[in-house]
Design an enzyme around this catalytic site. Structure first.
Site, PDB file in Angstrom:
ATOM      1  N   TYR A  79       0.855  -1.197   0.000  1.00 47.22           N
ATOM      2  CA  TYR A  79       0.000   0.000   0.000  1.00 47.22           C
ATOM      3  C   TYR A  79       0.883   1.237   0.000  1.00 47.22           C
ATOM      4  CZ  TYR A  79      -4.949  -0.909   0.144  1.00 47.22           C
ATOM      5  OH  TYR A  79      -6.224  -1.200  -0.219  1.00 47.22           O
ATOM      6  N   GLU A  81      -0.613   4.811  -0.423  1.00 45.25           N
ATOM      7  CA  GLU A  81      -1.421   6.019  -0.659  1.00 45.25           C
ATOM      8  C   GLU A  81      -0.632   7.269  -0.309  1.00 45.25           C
ATOM      9  OE1 GLU A  81      -4.304   3.738   1.131  1.00 45.25           O
ATOM     10  OE2 GLU A  81      -5.996   4.738   0.144  1.00 45.25           O
ATOM     11  N   ASP A 256      -7.338  14.653 -23.717  1.00 42.67           N
ATOM     12  CA  ASP A 256      -7.256  13.223 -23.421  1.00 42.67           C
ATOM     13  C   ASP A 256      -6.592  12.568 -24.637  1.00 42.67           C
ATOM     14  OD1 ASP A 256      -7.670  10.524 -23.163  1.00 42.67           O
ATOM     15  OD2 ASP A 256      -9.757  10.691 -22.519  1.00 42.67           O
ATOM     16  N   THR A 285      -4.058   7.007 -21.288  1.00 44.10           N
ATOM     17  CA  THR A 285      -3.830   5.658 -20.799  1.00 44.10           C
ATOM     18  C   THR A 285      -2.429   5.273 -21.261  1.00 44.10           C
ATOM     19  OG1 THR A 285      -4.864   4.775 -22.785  1.00 44.10           O
ATOM     20  CG2 THR A 285      -6.233   4.866 -20.815  1.00 44.10           C
ATOM     21  N   LYS A 288      -2.425   1.735 -24.855  1.00 43.26           N
ATOM     22  CA  LYS A 288      -2.921   1.710 -26.247  1.00 43.26           C
ATOM     23  C   LYS A 288      -1.727   1.883 -27.184  1.00 43.26           C
ATOM     24  CE  LYS A 288      -7.605   3.273 -25.095  1.00 43.26           C
ATOM     25  NZ  LYS A 288      -7.668   3.959 -23.788  1.00 43.26           N
ATOM     26  N   ARG A 294      -1.594  -1.758 -18.624  1.00 41.94           N
ATOM     27  CA  ARG A 294      -2.936  -1.170 -18.540  1.00 41.94           C
ATOM     28  C   ARG A 294      -2.957  -0.146 -17.399  1.00 41.94           C
ATOM     29  NH1 ARG A 294      -7.425  -2.326 -20.930  1.00 41.94           N
ATOM     30  NH2 ARG A 294      -6.219  -3.772 -22.186  1.00 41.94           N
TER      31      ARG A 294
HETATM   32  N1  DSN Z   1     -12.169   1.445 -24.400  1.00 43.40           N
HETATM   33  C1  DSN Z   1     -11.264   2.370 -25.050  1.00 43.40           C
HETATM   34  C2  DSN Z   1     -11.385   2.325 -26.525  1.00 43.40           C
HETATM   35  O1  DSN Z   1     -11.608   1.234 -27.029  1.00 43.40           O
HETATM   36  O2  DSN Z   1     -11.244   3.336 -27.203  1.00 43.40           O
HETATM   37  C3  DSN Z   1     -11.438   3.745 -24.576  1.00 43.40           C
HETATM   38  O3  DSN Z   1     -11.748   3.761 -23.234  1.00 43.40           O
END
Ligand code: DSN
Length: 487
Positions: A79, A81, A256, A285, A288, A294
């Site tokens: 932990y 925090e 974003d 994120t 991607k 993730r």
């Molecule tokens: N789920 C993602 C996507 O496929 O674009 C975005 O959150």
């Protein structure tokens, strides 16, 4: 072990690396097998399935063995925090090391003054950003005006007034059917409930963002926050223009970049197309196009950094330290020259995929792409997105259905298929391979028929799935996933 941890065929790591990674996975699976063999079997099967399918989901990728292995560590048990050096738990010195390194790599990679690497996901990163903007723009000035340092110093009546102000702000984001994300103010999402929201769309004739219309909406609506960024818009965005609009109306620009962070990191998007220097706050994120574990991340200009740093415990629970460690490894990979070559191939391959469709008379939203996404309008095949998605899956092609602007079939059945190039580019696919992928997709869709008036049922002509499976198998074999990795 080779110095190059990038996993694509095009930058093939040495045999020694594959051998070491294979030994690590074999040992790990053996340990898992001794406790719950079904989980070990499912893990093996997931790799086999990923190896055997044409993965075109625009938000997915394949992380390197180094990134994946980093997550299976003792950091999972800790932990932590709080923030670096200021934790609510004792014994966080190694977590501090991890978080310092991940944030340092993020700042260097993106040229950001400040990086917060704790968010567990994209929605968490966006929530951290929303609250940081509210705290900086609304709460802090109000507290100062009331002569208070903290909300706990306020009387119940003053807190009530401030709470009404905090919960009474306006947000302008891209609409879902134009390619925005549900966290950008979509009503069923918390962002659409936290804020009075309004959406901007795209030009109905061209499908491109209309900056004049965004500016008009901003002038009329006067939002506190303008959100730019997308999850299904196949074009680049001029973030300098978006910042001009935000400045004119006194809004905070939040970008974003979850989908295209890899193209920013890989210097495909530079200048006005690089959101980081233009946005007050940038969220992303890490799994991607950035090809990490993730998770999520927030980059911020100095005036927002203190508030972003309070993401935990304001919005987040304990940081996932094992994932922060993997973020550090992935960001280190993305700082290598090989990643820039990868990012450029992602964009070039999307172009090849789009050209492949256009020469076969398929219809694309905006008529093409200049990022990593191709949005195919399947109505010309007489299908809904749902039917197209299912028929393609029958033939071993993994995609997702997606709305197109002003979609006549709504958000469930949809009229589009969203395709992305990051994952197959990691495997080593090139422009010719993506032309072949377009050919296979057109083959499947031309041989799929709607059943009656159903928006879900369809019939695939005999032999289509087998023919396409065989052709994909050749492409996949020529571009193996994790070459040399054996379980
Ligand atoms: N789920 C993602 C996507 O496929 O674009 C975005 O959150």
């Amino acid at each position: 072990m080779t110095a190059d941890p990038v996993i694509s065929n095009a930058a093939a790591p040495g045999a020694e690396y594959a051998e070491t990674a294979s030994a690590a996975y074999r040992a790990a699976l053996q340990v898992i097998e001794s406790v719950e063999p079904r989980i070990a079997a499912a893990t093996r099967k997931e790799l086999a399935d990923q190896r055997d399918s044409l993965k075109l989901i625009a938000s997915e990728n394949y992380a390197s063995p180094a990134v994946l292995l980093t997550m299976g560590s003792w950091f999972s048990d800790k932990y932590a925090e709080g923030t670096i050096g200021h934790r609510f738990y004792a014994g966080c010195q190694n977590v501090d090391t991890v978080e310092i390194l991940a944030a340092e790599h993020a700042r260097e990679l993106f040229g950001a003054p400040y990086a917060y690497v704790q968010p567990h996901s994209g929605i968490d990163a966006n929530l951290v950003a929303f609250w940081a903007i509210l705290a900086t723009r609304v709460e802090a000035p109000e507290l100062a005006a009331l002569g208070a340092k903290h909300v706990n110093d306020l009387s119940e009546a003053d807190w009530e007034k401030l709470r009404n102000k905090l919960g009474n702000q306006r947000l302008l984001g891209m609409s879902l059917d134009a390619g925005g994300h549900l966290t950008h103010g979509f009503r069923p999402n918390i962002s659409g409930k936290m804020f009075h929201q309004r959406s901007y769309g795209t030009d109905p004739n061209t499908g491109f963002l209309d900056y004049g219309a965004v500016a008009d909406a901003a002038r009329e609506f006067k939002p506190l926050i303008i959100v730019a960024g997308y999850s299904a818009y196949p074009r680049r965005v001029d973030f300098a223009k978006m910042r001009e609009i935000a400045d004119e109306v006194g809004a905070t620009l939040m970008v974003d970049m979850a989908h295209f962070a890899g193209l920013v990191a890989g210097k495909v998007f530079t200048g006005d197309e690089d959101p980081v220097p233009h946005a007050h706050v940038t969220t992303t994120t890490t799994h991607k196009s950035l090809r990490g574990p993730r998770g999520g991340m927030v980059l911020a200009q100095p005036e927002y950094s203190d508030a972003v740093d309070k993401g935990c415990p304001m919005v987040l629970g304990g940081p996932l330290s094992h994932v922060m460690a993997a973020k550090a490894v992935a960001l280190a990979e993305a700082r290598q020259p090989a990643f820039q070559a990868y990012a450029q191939r992602v964009a070039d391959n999307a172009q090849a995929l789009a050209d492949g469709f256009l020469k076969r008379d398929a219809q694309l939203v905006t008529g093409g792409t200049d990022n990593h996404i191709v949005l195919l309008d399947v109505t010309s095949f007489g299908l809904t997105g749902r039917q197209a998605e299912s028929a393609l899956l029958d033939a071993g092609i993994v995609t997702n259905r997606n709305s197109v602007p002003a979609d006549p079939n709504g958000a469930w059945y949809t009229s589009g298929i969203r395709l992305g190039t990051p994952a197959l580019t990691t495997r080593g696919f090139g422009a010719d391979d993506f032309d072949r992928v377009a050919d296979l997709i057109v083959d499947v869709l031309s041989n799929t028929e709607q059943q009656g008036t159903s928006k879900a049922k369809y019939t695939l002509a005999d032999g289509t799935a087998e023919r396409v499976h065989a052709a994909s198998a050749e492409l996949l074999a020529a571009n193996p996933l994790y070459p040399g990795l054996t379980l």
